[in-house]
Design an enzyme around this catalytic site. Structure first.
Site, PDB file in Angstrom:
ATOM      1  N   ILE A  11       2.572   2.913   2.528  1.00 14.23           N
ATOM      2  CA  ILE A  11       3.333   3.337   3.257  1.00 14.23           C
ATOM      3  C   ILE A  11       4.629   1.969   2.352  1.00 14.23           C
ATOM      4  O   ILE A  11       5.485   2.130   2.025  1.00 14.23           O
ATOM      5  CB  ILE A  11       3.116   2.675   4.937  1.00 14.23           C
ATOM      6  CG1 ILE A  11       2.437   3.969   5.243  1.00 14.23           C
ATOM      7  CG2 ILE A  11       4.957   3.064   5.230  1.00 14.23           C
ATOM      8  CD1 ILE A  11       1.663   3.387   7.108  1.00 14.23           C
TER       9      ILE A  11
ATOM     10  N   GLU B 109       1.181  -2.636  23.691  1.00 11.68           N
ATOM     11  CA  GLU B 109       1.947  -1.969  23.862  1.00 11.68           C
ATOM     12  C   GLU B 109       2.205  -0.873  25.458  1.00 11.68           C
ATOM     13  O   GLU B 109       0.369  -0.514  24.940  1.00 11.68           O
ATOM     14  CB  GLU B 109       1.671  -0.664  22.500  1.00 11.68           C
ATOM     15  CG  GLU B 109       2.322  -1.853  21.211  1.00 11.68           C
ATOM     16  CD  GLU B 109       1.711  -0.450  20.451  1.00 11.68           C
ATOM     17  OE1 GLU B 109       1.273   0.124  20.380  1.00 11.68           O
ATOM     18  OE2 GLU B 109       2.850  -0.966  19.308  1.00 11.68           O
TER      19      GLU B 109
ATOM     20  N   ARG C  82       1.414  -3.495  12.925  1.00  5.58           N
ATOM     21  CA  ARG C  82       0.918  -3.441  14.094  1.00  5.58           C
ATOM     22  C   ARG C  82       1.515  -4.800  14.418  1.00  5.58           C
ATOM     23  O   ARG C  82       2.000  -6.295  13.983  1.00  5.58           O
ATOM     24  CB  ARG C  82      -0.585  -4.044  14.169  1.00  5.58           C
ATOM     25  CG  ARG C  82      -1.359  -2.146  13.491  1.00  5.58           C
ATOM     26  CD  ARG C  82      -1.118  -2.194  14.718  1.00  5.58           C
ATOM     27  NE  ARG C  82      -2.343  -1.178  14.796  1.00  5.58           N
ATOM     28  CZ  ARG C  82      -2.362   0.337  14.099  1.00  5.58           C
ATOM     29  NH1 ARG C  82      -0.702   0.251  14.095  1.00  5.58           N
ATOM     30  NH2 ARG C  82      -2.928   1.867  13.682  1.00  5.58           N
TER      31      ARG C  82
ATOM     32  N   SER D  66       4.535   7.365  13.105  1.00  5.69           N
ATOM     33  CA  SER D  66       3.991   8.774  12.550  1.00  5.69           C
ATOM     34  C   SER D  66       4.628  10.375  13.594  1.00  5.69           C
ATOM     35  O   SER D  66       4.141  10.584  13.416  1.00  5.69           O
ATOM     36  CB  SER D  66       2.478   8.946  12.432  1.00  5.69           C
ATOM     37  OG  SER D  66       1.613   8.708  13.724  1.00  5.69           O
TER      38      SER D  66
ATOM     39  N   HIS E 174       6.008   2.068  18.933  1.00  4.16           N
ATOM     40  CA  HIS E 174       5.658   3.056  17.743  1.00  4.16           C
ATOM     41  C   HIS E 174       5.437   4.093  17.725  1.00  4.16           C
ATOM     42  O   HIS E 174       4.551   5.541  17.883  1.00  4.16           O
ATOM     43  CB  HIS E 174       4.059   2.552  18.521  1.00  4.16           C
ATOM     44  CG  HIS E 174       2.943   1.954  17.443  1.00  4.16           C
ATOM     45  ND1 HIS E 174       2.022   1.250  17.623  1.00  4.16           N
ATOM     46  CD2 HIS E 174       2.377   2.680  16.300  1.00  4.16           C
ATOM     47  CE1 HIS E 174       1.070   1.804  16.581  1.00  4.16           C
ATOM     48  NE2 HIS E 174       1.791   1.860  15.959  1.00  4.16           N
TER      49      HIS E 174
ATOM     50  N   GLY F 264       1.103  -1.553  -0.205  1.00  5.42           N
ATOM     51  CA  GLY F 264       0.037  -0.482  -0.151  1.00  5.42           C
ATOM     52  C   GLY F 264       1.098   1.568  -0.237  1.00  5.42           C
ATOM     53  O   GLY F 264       2.088   1.773  -0.744  1.00  5.42           O
TER      54      GLY F 264
HETATM   55  C1  GLV Z   1      -0.533   4.373  13.173  1.00  6.01           C
HETATM   56  O1  GLV Z   1       0.535   2.686  14.135  1.00  6.01           O
HETATM   57  C2  GLV Z   1      -1.207   4.903  13.256  1.00  6.01           C
HETATM   58  O2  GLV Z   1      -2.032   4.152  12.658  1.00  6.01           O
HETATM   59  O3  GLV Z   1      -1.748   5.886  12.286  1.00  6.01           O
END
Ligand code: GLV
Length: 311
Positions: A141, A250, A221, A272, A269, A139
């Site tokens: 990313i 997490e 994930r 972003s 995590h 996708g």
């Molecule tokens: C982060 O993991 C998101 O899904 O934005």
């Protein structure tokens, strides 16, 4: 953005609300702006009540939301796509380099006195230039990571995808079966959303197919990987190293086997976590709330699942 059009009830504090706080906090709300750490299911929707008109997740992933239940109640669900693609791809590249070149034990040695001299055979890692990169889930990313590693490290790119994606013309990549990708790749990077179909997608049989020199990276994930199987594979040096920005749960308990393995590099995590990406995510999450409250289509709506008609 929201204060001008809505009365806000905010959960204060750095930690997520407890289940009780979540259920009482949403009572009577017309919109819910959730984080990926909040499980939004039928119970929460019930607790919100009949006025609930929109759920807006501050994330591109939406596995924490029961989409089927939302759709059944005609409540649209929004997410924050696109604006975190580049930031997350950068973290994946960082993990690839850091895991392949043993940053974790090398940095540890600097700190604990294990670095005594320049050693010809100290902290030897894996080369990346010209090697093969396997992208699981091509996708937005996945494509951004593939583009970086192909342009910068001249890597051959293999990928798996449920449907044939439309790739940008500059990206040369070959779609293959998962088994072939795992067997041929020097680096495997995971970019599939979490769903029932992808839970423990990478488990013992898949890890057994990988090269002993391979690096596995996950910025999607945690539950996509069977962590017990991964810990065994890293412990027995069945694969070379892993770089994980996500895990289950997490935060990962300090006594979890992955914590003590020097060939496992963990981040909290932060895919972003840049000023630009987080600000843009916040804007998209707010725009979704405002549209939902006004009864307009959400600008960034998660496609609803197909629900079989009830008899
Ligand atoms: C982060 O993991 C998101 O899904 O934005």
């Amino acid at each position: 953005m929201l204060r001008t059009s809505a009365v806000l009830r905010l959960h204060a504090g750095a930690l997520p609300p407890t289940r009780e706080e979540l259920l009482s906090g949403v009572a009577g709300c017309s919109g819910i702006l959730s984080l990926l750490s909040d499980r939004i299911d039928a119970e929460v929707m019930d607790a919100a009540g009949d006025d609930l008109r929109v759920i807006s997740n501050f994330a591109v992933g939406f596995n924490n939301i029961d989409l089927t239940e939302a759709e059944r109640r005609c409540i649209p669900v929004g997410n924050t796509p696109d604006v975190l693609t580049e930031a997350t791809a950068d973290i994946a590249v960082g993990l690839i380099l850091a895991a392949a070149r043993q940053f974790r034990p090398a940095m540890q040695a600097v700190r604990d006195g294990g670095w005594r001299t320049w050693e010809p055979l100290g902290w030897i890692g894996q080369d990346l230039v010209g090697k093969t990169l396997g992208i699981i889930g091509m996708g937005r990313i996945g494509q951004a990571v593939a583009g970086r590693m192909q342009a910068g490290w001249r890597m051959r790119v293999l990928y798996t995808a449920r449907r044939q994606p439309e790739l940008p013309p500059h990206l040369a990549a070959q779609r293959v079966a998962l088994e072939e990708l795992l067997a041929q790749s020097d680096v495997v990077s995971i970019h599939v959303p979490l769903s029932e179909a992808t839970r423990h997608f990478i488990s013992r049989p898949q890890l057994r197919l990988m090269k002993p020199t391979a690096v596995l990276v996950n910025t999607a994930r945690g539950e996509v990987i069977d962590q017990e199987a991964l810990a065994d594979a890293l412990q027995s040096e069945r694969i070379f190293a892993a770089g994980l920005d996500v895990c289950t749960p997490e935060p990962l308990p300090l006594d979890h086997p992955l914590q003590s393995l020097t060939n496992c590099l963990l981040l909290p995590h932060i895919g972003s976590a840049t000023t630009q990406a987080r600000a843009a995510m916040a804007t998209r999450a707010a725009e979704n709330i405002l549209a939902g409250l006004a009864g307009r289509p959400l600008p960034y709506r998660v496609a609803p699942p197909t629900i079989a008609p009830q008899r």
